[in-house]
Design an enzyme around this catalytic site. Sequence first.
Site: not given
Ligand code: NAD
Length: 287
Positions: A73, A160
């Site tokens: 991306k 983090d």
């Molecule tokens: P990412 O890995 O880019 O980000 C992870 C986030 O979670 C970070 O902000 C991190 O600090 C936080 N995190 C991790 N462990 C943590 C903890 N113990 N306590 C608090 N925060 C914590 O992930 P992403 O790709 O941005 O995905 C994030 C969420 O969004 C996921 O649950 C994913 O399923 C969801 N998502 C949903 C859709 C949708 O269409 N519904 C699309 C993309 C992502």
Amino acid sequence: MEKRISGHTGLMGLFGTPVGHSGSPAMYNFSFQHDGLDYAYLAFDVTEEQMPKTFEAIKLFNMRGGNFTMPCKNIAAKLVDKLSPAAEIIGACNVFVNDDGVITGHITDGIGFVKNLEINGAPVKDKKTVVLGAGGAATAIQVQLALDGAKEVKIFNIDDKFYERAESTKAKLTEKCPDCVVTVDHLEDAEKLAQAVKECDILINATTMGMKPYEDVTLVDKSLFHKDLVVADTVYNPEKTKMIVEAEEAGCKAIGGVGMLQQQGAVNYELFVGKEMPLAEYQEFQK
Ligand code: NAD
């Protein structure tokens, strides 16, 4: 298939790695067939290093559009000819559209999320929002909230590697969307978080907490939920997270992550072909 694919059929596709598990080919091909559109959508397993050649192929084969997934991306945003406002701020794109050889990159995670809020009766304009998280999904949502006129975006993240990204999003949004107040705080600061949740209109979880195998984890104590609060989750597995269940119990409007996923697909489809995606028909077909 032999009736649908011809010498004129236009190609669209998904690029990234891995892509074998993707639901996009099934969803878009169903929609093309349903709408009588002469396109086919395939998934191509490519690495970041192969992206310059991928762009040559996109132009050579005159592909109308498609998607980029991890890890492609960010590099895609450097290779397109133009970027949407959100894609420019974020420096990444998950969608491309090819208009007569000019390729525009879009990022639609945030657009799909905000559209899903609107469909569920929770418009974001002039609203105070709290977003938990600063990863890919969270950043796209924060940028879209600001572009769509939210009054406040209060970002909370644990200490983090993503915390720095939150700071960088704040800096970019402060410059590009000066009417939106963006703050960044540590999720560990319980007092600040409680105050922000009490004062906000929309609370959004965009972390991985609540998702399997963390389905028992919620980041905001349910005692802070007030009746006028909209609680939204990006997590779609489980369909109803613990946070969503607790929000419903508190009488809040609670909006789960499945709709975000669906609306993102619909936004992409509209960018590709200028039509509303036959989402209801596809859902029926999947049953
Ligand atoms: P990412 O890995 O880019 O980000 C992870 C986030 O979670 C970070 O902000 C991190 O600090 C936080 N995190 C991790 N462990 C943590 C903890 N113990 N306590 C608090 N925060 C914590 O992930 P992403 O790709 O941005 O995905 C994030 C969420 O969004 C996921 O649950 C994913 O399923 C969801 N998502 C949903 C859709 C949708 O269409 N519904 C699309 C993309 C992502």
